[in-house]
Design a protein around this motif. Sequence first.
Motif: not given
Ligand SMILES: [Mg+2]
Length: 672
Positions: A442-444, A483-485, A570-572
């Motif tokens: 997903k994030s990729t 981002p997730q991070d 929006a990632d997580e």
């Molecule tokens: Mg991810």
Amino acid sequence: MERTSENGPVPAQRKAPSAPPAAEHDPVLTYGKEDDDRVRPWSRHDRTMAETGVRTLARRLPGLLRLAWSLAWEADRAGLVVMVVLRVFAGVVEAAGLLAVAGALTAVLRDGPTPQRLREALPALVLVVAAEVLRSGLAAATNLVRVRLGPRVDRVCLVRLLDLATRTSIMAFDDPRFVDDLDAAERGAASGRQLVDNAIEMLTSAVRIAAAGGVLGVLHPVLLPLLVLSILPDGWASLRSARLAHASWLGRLRQVRRQYMLRYHMTARECAAEIRSFGLGRFLLDEYTILAREQEAEQVRVGRGQARYRLTGEAVSGLALGVVYGTLILLLNAGVMPLAAGGTAVLAIRTGRSALAQALTTLNTAYENFLYFGEYRAWIAQAGGLVPAPREQVAPARPVVVRAENVVYTYPRTDTPALRGVTVELRRGEVVAFVGVNGSGKSTLAKILAGLYEPDTGTVSWDGVDLAGVDPDSVRENISVIPQDYTQWPMSARLNIAVGRISRLLADGPDSVIPAARATEAAEVIEKLPHGYDTSLARQYNSGHDLSGGQWQRIACARAVYRDAPVLIADEPSAALDARAEQTLFTLIRELGRDRTVLLITHRLASVRTADRIYVLDGGLVADQGNHAELMSRPGIYRELFTLQASQYVDTDPADAEPAGTDRGDVLDAPR
Ligand SMILES: [Mg+2]
Ligand SMILES: Nc1ncnc2c1ncn2[C@@H]1O[C@H](COP(=O)(O)OP(=O)(O)OP(=O)(O)O)[C@@H](O)[C@H]1O
């Protein structure tokens, strides 16, 4: 105050750690297996080592000097020119001083009454003193230029590195080798300044040697080659000892890094709690001690080797000096050279020897710095090639359709593709969701859609325009990412939001961040801070304030809202949010989705129920797609995950609970 416990005073200091049994100190067990080329570490450096012989050094000397020159030229042209002029002039003054000594001695040693001889020697003596004064003045002026040049070279080197580090393609950072090389380059950058310093030092020595050599040549031609011969043993010794130190350093590099890593983690704030909770302190300390002891032993070995070289060099050098002075006595004895010239020759030999010794030592250090600086140069060249070329065409602003087609992507140095042919479509006015288990890609995919990564094959297009042909900055200009991070910038609370679009802060003023903060409930957090929006969030520092995970996440969301771009990814975004803040955020996301393209990645499946389309990713492929009702109507990953999550919100007697993955989605449609 002494700490006490029920059993009496607690010793303030621990026992010195003893080396644990060998089985406990298994590097593979502790640090893991490293990739093949890491098992034979620094093969690149081994090669470098083989190339550090005297002949190679001589061959590379012009390149080394050229590099130092170009660095200094770029950093401070005027300073460099002044420096060279000053140095050459100082050499001329030194030679004149030596010749004046010869003049004075000739006058003093002449026949005749002493007062008359002294009177005749006076002009030459005045010249000797004047030369000395002038030389000191020139040395002071050189130092002034030098202190200006050093920091400038530092700046030029680091600014170039940082500029490239922030402009290379993000994909490069997924390659551990690139990051490793960047680390080495950062340390190597500091050698640039030293290299320039060494080159100046070498120039100084060269000028002094030329002055002394010129004077000796005038006195008698045989003295000059003898002087050079006398310094060679010393030169050989210092070269061998520098190579020994360098080889040892390269061999220990991995150990040194592990020591550094342990030290960092043992003192880092973010590890402090875990070290105590798991009682890890002793284990880490023992591990560190083992490495430190190995390091000590190696340093002793190198020190002994160097002492041996130095002793041999100095002994042979002493003998050679004896030969030089012997020849001088022979020349005086044979009457080939007058006594006055002999006196001057002794001075010139001393000057020449010290300058030659200095030049050789400097050459060694310069070569070492050259090797370290080589890491910097290599990285600069590598990174320069990884900066995306600017493209003329720009991406369509406010795209209606964002489409990824047959996208395949494999991370560097991995065998399995993270995405194996994915096709998805995002439309303006819709909220599209990606769901799937951890590691499904997903994030990729989000990063590819955000224009951060370029797919290996397949295309990403905006309104039919392939992004491979457009300027990547124009793509990112239109995208806002949570981002997730996300990064917790060690800056003010205000800037932590404004980083979303710095140009907007400059245009709209400091208070422009407030609406974004209110929309994501970050305002609630920031307003309670002692200096409100101006509170420093650099928690590493004395005056900085720390926030909780969820409070930080609200700020990360505010950042994306502040950016106000037509595409929102929006990632997580709610992983750390409390239920109320999450509710607010998802309402906001749906509102934003009315006239934007919104992609939402989340494991909180309750919040994707209202998404217009849901893509279910699995192992780098789209396993299923549809809206919530469609996906719940058929068996599959989505229904399984949703049902599993929903079941946790319903009070059921464990005896009645059905196994996970059964069809209960219809009953449990409201998981929260
Ligand atoms: Mg991810
Ligand atoms: N920087 C990286 N280098 C190498 N492999 C990576 C990198 N980032 C992710 N991967 C791998 O790519 C695959 C997909 O990762 P990705 O981060 O896209 O998963 P995800 O679906 O977002 O997972 P999660 O739900 O945990 O966030 C995983 O197998 C992961 O190990």
